[in-house]
Enzyme design. Structure first.
Site, PDB file in Angstrom:
ATOM      1  N   GLU A   1      -4.922   2.256   1.455  1.00  0.00           N
ATOM      2  CA  GLU A   1      -4.292   1.253   0.857  1.00  0.00           C
ATOM      3  C   GLU A   1      -3.012   0.447   1.564  1.00  0.00           C
ATOM      4  O   GLU A   1      -2.790  -0.463   1.485  1.00  0.00           O
ATOM      5  CB  GLU A   1      -3.880   1.838  -0.741  1.00  0.00           C
ATOM      6  CG  GLU A   1      -5.072   2.219  -1.643  1.00  0.00           C
ATOM      7  CD  GLU A   1      -4.819   2.782  -2.739  1.00  0.00           C
ATOM      8  OE1 GLU A   1      -4.339   3.917  -2.868  1.00  0.00           O
ATOM      9  OE2 GLU A   1      -5.171   2.409  -3.791  1.00  0.00           O
TER      10      GLU A   1
ATOM     11  N   GLU B   1     -10.642   8.860  -4.065  1.00  0.00           N
ATOM     12  CA  GLU B   1      -9.847   9.300  -5.124  1.00  0.00           C
ATOM     13  C   GLU B   1     -11.030   9.680  -6.477  1.00  0.00           C
ATOM     14  O   GLU B   1     -10.731  10.664  -7.020  1.00  0.00           O
ATOM     15  CB  GLU B   1      -9.146   8.103  -5.699  1.00  0.00           C
ATOM     16  CG  GLU B   1      -7.989   7.812  -5.094  1.00  0.00           C
ATOM     17  CD  GLU B   1      -8.277   7.002  -3.680  1.00  0.00           C
ATOM     18  OE1 GLU B   1      -9.238   6.655  -3.513  1.00  0.00           O
ATOM     19  OE2 GLU B   1      -7.089   6.499  -3.209  1.00  0.00           O
TER      20      GLU B   1
END
Ligand code: CAA
Length: 697
Positions: A105, A125
């Protein structure tokens, strides 16, 4: 500036180098350092570009998982990624090793990405019960399209650099020192007049059939929430402006952070790493392992040999007769051919393994040079003792002598040799080249360096190795016997095996206990019941209906009939009406009036039986830590990972409520439901299993 970020100037380019070993996790200090570094670069005269690079083995492995569950500290990761992207300077990320979760990210916040050929990127995640929470679900689909983004996010897989280039996640691949190639790329971009390229300003994702994608992710997750939620977050990247989509993603992330599943999966993540980290082995050097012996070339022996060959060990396999030796060789070759098909090894490697690294022999003398030998013969104490007597005679001094027994007394086996310190149990799970669990059974006299060698072998074979003490069934099979009995009792009292299997697969188990029994072979349980019949306590309730089926020659999948009927070519089976008839006959004979069970009660009784037996094992010292039990159930028995394991499940329920239920079941069957003393102690002291894990760390 934080000492986690080194700031350097190279002409027009400012370098922010992350220094947070071992994997540059995005701790608060790293986030703050990156934020300060961006501000400094923007304030300094002459800086036109920023290069973000990681020191050591990775770019960034993601958010610092140890901070989860604690009050969040500024700067928050989504703000940092937005801040990087909004910079007036040109921002480049140079990626090597892994760029995972928040790591990717941060890179997606940069305007350009260059990576090493062997770099891996991903948003894993979901494996922590979460979704990407710093723009991953909004920025990735703008680069790759919705379908690819959903596949990457819901699988959580690592994407290799060449595929990442194809998908548009990175812009260039170049081999070399990450900082050097990153600087050259940034300079080239500046020289060519390249402009900033914020992903947030790219058009939103084109729509797909979101409901179908959601359903598919939900089904695949077998009860896990986060993959399906990730689909909805990606949907927001198509339907909402970037800023609103970011808020939607954040809310979902924060909600998931509060779930039991998030706690369970993070417990699994750390336990998987802690399980083979035994305080007793600190400073103990394992013995060298180059060549191992395997006795017996059946499914188990061949599986162990396959796993060893694939890990680079040489193998000598012993069978009794030439014909059996030939069959064993073929079995191993078949397993290795499977590895070729799956692209794990090349055909050349296959040839080398089957001709040079593997030797199959009928002579025990061939074992004279091996460093460790694993016996995988018939489960009979006399047979095992004969094998160990021969090993004792031919193996070199210092050779580790291991038994793959799944329940026999390793102390007795060890005592039958002249070198009990070298004897250990190495309990593999079938198929041994596939299943991840290895129980390392430590007998009274086993030398510490022999235990360390067992763990070293487990590591070489890529197993999750768990220390167990000696008892009937060790950790896994002893607990299995107990929760299986709880299921049997429910059948006697009125729940059908099919309702039980369904309730437990709905809970998240890969298979229900009766489908598992059919797969393993009903003859195994039948033999165990006969073996134990003489020592039974008079209050013990043991159903006999299934023995009637075994007497008819039906042993489950391998004979086409068991709890289920299996048709050739069809996956799974259908309920066997004969089972229902036999159960009804037994209930009549015992004078039982069947009653209804809710799915919730089925799960609760099954789980309470599991936790109670596990607490007894802990109290007896057979298992050292609750997390050891969790890992056995997760990696050997299809326990749903998102619960973290049975001990974590019990902690999440509250031990008091678990004990209360056990005590209420004990009013019906006081012999089976004897509460574990440790469970009572923990409840009385207001502690839980996780406290025991922490104390043992
Ligand atoms: N946070 C904190 N510690 C981490 C970590 C992380 N993200 N990733 C790894 N570690 C620790 C491990 O616990 C281990 O610690 P010990 O040595 O004390 O046991 C150490 O780093 C080395 O890790 P491994 O033993 O696993 O080493 P490996 O080389 O086999 O694997 C890895 C390295 C591929 C990075 C692997 O550790 C891994 O997959 N880590 C998790 C990555 C991940 O899930 N990232 C996403 C985090 S969530 C996120 O980023 C969400 C968000 O948007 C806020």
């Amino acid at each position: 500036m934080s000492d986690k970020i080194a700031y350097e100037r190279h002409g027009d380019i400012a370098v922010l180098r992350i220094q947070n070993p071992p994997v540059n996790a995005l701790s608060q200090a790293v986030r703050a350092g990156l934020q300060d570094g961006m501000s400094r670069a923007e304030a300094e005269e002459g800086v036109r570009a920023v290069l973000i690079v990681g020191e050591g083995r990775a770019f960034i492995a993601g958010a610092d998982i140890t901070e989860f569950g604690k009050p969040p500290q500024e700067p928050y990761l989504p703000d940092l990624c937005n801040r990087i992207e909004a910079s007036p300077l040109l921002v480049v990320a140079s990626m090597h090793g892994v760029s995972l979760g928040g790591g990717l990210e941060v890179a997606l916040g940069a305007h350009y990405r260059i990576a090493q050929p062997n770099a891996r990127v991903g948003l894993p995640e979901v494996h922590l019960g979460l979704i990407p929470g710093a723009g991953g679900t909004q920025r990735l689909p703008r680069l790759t399209g919705a379908e690819a983004a959903i596949e990457v996010i819901t699988s959580g897989r690592h994407v290799m650099a060449p595929e990442a280039l194809e998908l548009g996640i990175i812009d260039r691949i170049e081999e070399g020192d990450p900082q050097t190639v990153g600087l050259a790329y940034a300079q080239e971009l500046l020289d060519s007049g390249a402009t900033r390229r914020p992903i947030s300003e790219m058009p939103g994702t084109a729509p797909i059939d979101w409901d179908a994608a959601y359903e598919a992710a939900f089904r695949k997750g077998r009860g896990q929430i986060s993959p399906a939620q990730a689909v909805r977050a990606v949907q927001a990247s198509a339907e909402e402006p970037f800023k609103v989509g970011m808020k939607t993603e954040r809310q979902m992330f924060v909600d998931l952070m509060e779930t039991d599943q998030r706690q369970g999966m993070i417990h699994a993540f750390f336990s998987e790493r802690a399980v083979s980290n035994l305080p007793e082995l600190k400073g103990v050097t394992p013995r060298d392992l180059h060549e191992i012996g395997v006795i017996g070339g059946g499914t188990m022996g061949a599986g162990i040999a396959t796993a060893a060959l694939l890990s680079g060990l040489k193998v000598v396999l012993i069978e009794m007769k030439d014909e059996a030796a030939k069959a064993a060789h073929e079995r191993i070759a078949g397993n290795l051919q499977g590895a070729v098909k799956r692209g794990k090894i090349s055909q050349d490697k296959y040839e080398a393994l089957t001709t040079e690294a593997l030797k199959v022999s009928t002579e025990y003398a061939s074992l004279s040079d091996v460093d460790l030998v694993i016996e995988a013969v018939f489960e009979d104490m006399d047979v095992k003792k004969q094998v160990f007597a021969q090993l004792d005679a031919v193996c070199k001094p210092g050779c580790v002598l291991a038994s793959n027994t799944s329940y026999l007394d390793v102390n007795e086996i060890a005592a039958s040799t002249s070198r009990p310190g070298d004897v250990i149990g190495l309990h593999f799970f079938s198929p041994a080249h596939v299943m991840k669990l290895l129980e390392i059974v430590v007998a009274d006299a086993t030398a510490p360096e022999v235990v360390a060698t067992g763990f070293a072998l487990g590591k070489m074979l890529g197993k999750v190795s768990v220390r167990a003490g000696v008892c009937d069934g060790f950790i896994g099979n002893r607990i299995l016997a107990t929760y299986r009995t709880a299921a049997d009792h429910m059948v006697l009292d009125g729940a059908s095996p099919y309702q039980i299997d369904k309730a437990l697969t709905d809970f998240g188990f890969a298979m229900g206990p009766f489908a598992v029994a059919d797969l393993a072979g009903l003859d195994i349980g039948w033999a165990t019941r006969k073996r134990k019949a003489a020592d039974r306590h008079p209050d013990e309730r043991v159903p006999t209906y299934i023995d009637r089926l075994c007497e008819q020659g039906h042993f489950g999948q391998k004979t086409g009939q068991g709890y289920y009927i299996y048709e050739k070519g069809k996956r799974g089976g259908v309920p066997n009406p004969e089972i229902t008839r036999l159960i009804e006959a037994e209930q009549k004979e015992r004078g039982i009036t069947p009653r209804d069970f809710t799915d919730r009660e089925i799960v609760r009784r099954y789980m309470c039986a599991m936790v109670n037996e596990a607490a007894k094992l802990l109290g007896e010292g057979i298992a050292r830590r609750p997390l050891d039990i969790d890992m056995v159930l997760l990696f050997g028995y299809g326990f749903p990972r998102y619960w973290g394991g049975p001990m974590k499940w019990a902690d999440l329920q509250g031990l008091e409520s678990v004990l209360r239920d056990i005590e209420s079941y004990a009013t019906e069957d006081a012999w089976f439901w004897q509460p574990a003393p440790l469970l009572k102690t923990l409840v009385a002291e207001g502690r839980n299993f996780d406290d025991l894990n922490k104390e043992a760390a």
